[in-house]
Design an enzyme around this catalytic site. Structure first.
Site, PDB file in Angstrom:
ATOM      1  N   GLY A 304       0.631  -0.609   0.067  1.00  0.00           N
ATOM      2  CA  GLY A 304       0.342   0.114  -0.045  1.00  0.00           C
ATOM      3  C   GLY A 304       0.743   0.893  -0.007  1.00  0.00           C
ATOM      4  CB  CYS A 373      -8.660  22.596  19.706  1.00  0.00           C
ATOM      5  SG  CYS A 373      -9.004  24.319  19.125  1.00  0.00           S
ATOM      6  CD  GLU A 374      -5.760  15.873  20.336  1.00  0.00           C
ATOM      7  OE1 GLU A 374      -5.651  14.792  21.549  1.00  0.00           O
ATOM      8  OE2 GLU A 374      -7.050  16.174  20.437  1.00  0.00           O
TER       9      GLU A 374
HETATM   10  N1  LLP Z   1      -2.186  -6.373   3.564  1.00  0.00           N
HETATM   11  C1  LLP Z   1      -2.234  -5.923   4.942  1.00  0.00           C
HETATM   12  C2  LLP Z   1      -4.021  -7.367   5.049  1.00  0.00           C
HETATM   13  C3  LLP Z   1      -2.366  -5.111   5.901  1.00  0.00           C
HETATM   14  O1  LLP Z   1      -2.862  -5.046   6.783  1.00  0.00           O
HETATM   15  C4  LLP Z   1      -2.135  -3.954   5.522  1.00  0.00           C
HETATM   16  C5  LLP Z   1      -1.354  -2.757   6.195  1.00  0.00           C
HETATM   17  C6  LLP Z   1      -1.141  -4.223   4.238  1.00  0.00           C
HETATM   18  C7  LLP Z   1      -1.317  -5.464   3.142  1.00  0.00           C
HETATM   19  C8  LLP Z   1      -0.152  -2.612   3.153  1.00  0.00           C
HETATM   20  O2  LLP Z   1       0.119  -2.438   4.332  1.00  0.00           O
HETATM   21  P1  LLP Z   1       1.556  -1.343   3.586  1.00  0.00           P
HETATM   22  O3  LLP Z   1       2.330  -1.924   2.514  1.00  0.00           O
HETATM   23  O4  LLP Z   1       0.685  -0.268   3.218  1.00  0.00           O
HETATM   24  O5  LLP Z   1       2.541  -0.997   4.798  1.00  0.00           O
HETATM   25  N2  LLP Z   1      -1.857   3.084   9.293  1.00  0.00           N
HETATM   26  C9  LLP Z   1       0.012   2.935   9.558  1.00  0.00           C
HETATM   27  C10 LLP Z   1      -0.485   1.614   8.687  1.00  0.00           C
HETATM   28  C11 LLP Z   1      -1.574   0.118   9.309  1.00  0.00           C
HETATM   29  C12 LLP Z   1      -1.303  -0.472   7.847  1.00  0.00           C
HETATM   30  C13 LLP Z   1      -2.293  -1.885   8.380  1.00  0.00           C
HETATM   31  N3  LLP Z   1      -2.300  -3.018   7.575  1.00  0.00           N
HETATM   32  C14 LLP Z   1      -0.074   3.598   9.151  1.00  0.00           C
HETATM   33  O6  LLP Z   1       0.169   4.912   9.085  1.00  0.00           O
HETATM   34  O7  LLP Z   1       1.623   3.798   9.192  1.00  0.00           O
END
Ligand code: LLP
Length: 447
Positions: A304, A373-374
């Site tokens: 992602g 506001c934090e």
């Molecule tokens: N596949 C699954 C099953 C996942 O749960 C995730 C991310 C991905 C793929 C993709 O991961 P990436 O390639 O984007 O690292 N909100 C957090 C990241 C949470 C990721 C959750 N799952 C942040 O802002 O760092």
């Protein structure tokens, strides 16, 4: 628009590939002057560079295919999904990983090919499963026994047999921020291998008439800058698959080691190239399968952040300034934790530059504060930047992943506009919210 060499620009590898300093000395992305973008579309503004997005899709696809011919790249929609991006991903022949009926609806609205969609999540509702099967979704990634039964019932009632992967918890720690670690035993996601629950799930799945078990999935965490956790987990899961083949006649046709590939946010912390992940994962898979004389399964990865992160820059307008002698100087911008909660939530660190002062040498150390506001609403705690004045445009790099989709309307601030730039032209792909949008779902006075 003439571009100068990108070598003059700081933050190489963090800014989009088309980032340049133009003849006015301004930051340009995709041939568009970011100051003009800020003027035309307002701020905060999220600017996605189409060339970087397409390049990342192609790079991941080719690096994995080169090492494992039967492989696919499934973009993790949670990092950010809008209709324009979904259409672009379909054009780039990407697969898509969704985790909700909402992400599914966005994909469906642009006719994203359903066969190329994977449906994840640890508590999919019956309604969401129905929507997915009605759409003709390629795979459901089943997370737990409850869902396995529910999916079997839903598929039976719809007269379908649904291909599935089982999400396993391989008990491998990727040492990410604890909020983003998933592949360990104490996690809400997946069937643990060591407890015997994964084996029970294989037996259950093989016995259910309306599901077709085609493979296994795991996701360790995010972001993971090292190869060892992936290699270790591939080994654990292939060992498990071999046992299940022997004991239950399970055939592993597809394996997904998830996503979690790191990107560069700071100049002194580089990230591994996609080729390194491809080499490490493919070689671990080939080695483990060979050792067990298992046929090589299809390999599907789920990046992602690594697809969209670098492609986007967030533009903010500088406003108030507060100098606390001997302590710190706060400079406030017109966005903050409502459009990027990552610094507040994970202590995430970002690099910024001043779009209208790219060439200025003199620096001061300031904290870039948001306008929410934090007290925790600080986007960059220690930024070394040219002296900031009201009206300057601050560009936050690597803002394409997990900023917009984790955004909120906290303080009833409006969500920002998003543009896609390419070859000197900017396309508005999401308009800025209005006060009417804020109140659209309010029911008052009651009918
Ligand atoms: N596949 C699954 C099953 C996942 O749960 C995730 C991310 C991905 C793929 C993709 O991961 P990436 O390639 O984007 O690292 N909100 C957090 C990241 C949470 C990721 C959750 N799952 C942040 O802002 O760092």
């Amino acid at each position: 628009m003439k571009k100068r060499s990108t070598a003059e620009l700081p933050l190489a590898g963090i800014l989009p590939l088309t980032a340049a300093v133009n003849d006015e000395g301004h930051l340009a992305i995709g041939g568009c002057d970011t100051l003009e973008l800020a003027r035309e579309f307002g701020t905060p503004l999220y600017v996605f560079d189409e060339e970087t997005l397409r390049h990342k899709c192609r790079e991941f696809r080719s690096e994995f295919r080169r090492r494992h011919a039967d492989s696919g790249v499934s973009y993790a929609a949670k990092a950010y999904l809008g209709r324009a991006l979904a259409a672009l991903l379909a054009e780039e022949e990407m697969d898509l990983e969704v985790v909700s009926g909402g992400e599914l609806a966005i994909a469906r609205s642009v006719d994203f090919p359903p066969q190329r969609v994977y449906f994840h999540g640890n508590n999919k509702s019956e309604e969401e499963l129905r929507e997915a099967l009605d759409y003709g979704i390629g795979h459901v990634v089943v997370d737990n026994p409850y869902e396995l039964e529910l999916l079997n019932q839903v598929a039976t009632s719809m007269g379908k047999r649904q291909p599935i992967l089982l999400r396993l918890s391989p008990n491998v720690d990727p040492h990410t921020h604890r909020h983003t670690t998933t592949g360990v035993l104490d996690s809400k996601f997946g069937f643990p291998i060591v407890t015997g629950q994964a084996e029970a799930a294989i037996k259950q799945a093989l016995s259910l008439p309306a599901v077709e078990l085609v493979g296994l999935h795991f996701h360790l965490g995010s972001p993971i800058p090292h190869m060892e956790p992936y290699q270790e987990a591939v080994q654990v899961v292939i060992d498990f698959a071999a046992q299940m083949a022997e004991r239950h006649g399970f055939r592993l046709s597809e394996l997904s080691p998830g996503g979690g590939f790191a990107i560069q946010y700071l100049e002194d912390i580089p990230a591994p190239a996609p080729a390194e992940y491809a080499a490490a994962i493919a070689s671990a898979l080939v080695g483990a399968c060979r050792a067990h004389s298992l046929p090589l399964p299809r390999l599907v990865i789920e990046p992602g952040r690594a697809i969209g992160g670098q492609a986007c820059v967030a533009l903010y307008k500088v406003g108030a300034r507060k100098e606390i002698p001997g302590v710190r100087t706060y400079v406030a911008v017109d966005g903050g934790m409502g459009d990027n909660i990552r610094p507040a939530l994970y202590s995430a660190r970002y690099s910024a530059l001043v779009a209208n002062k790219v060439g200025e040498e003199e620096r001061e150390r300031v904290a870039i504060a948001g306008k929410f506001c934090e007290s925790g609403d600080v986007l960059v705690r220690d930024a070394d930047l040219p002296r900031l004045e009201a009206g300057d445009i601050l560009a936050m790099a690597a803002a394409g992943a997990y900023c917009l989709p984790m955004g909120s309307n906290y303080n009833a601030f409006l969500r920002p506009a998003i543009v896609m730039v390419r070859d000197g032209a900017a396309r508005l792909i999401r308009r800025r919210e209005t006060y009417e949008d804020l109140m659209r779902c309010e029911v008052w006075p009651s009918p």
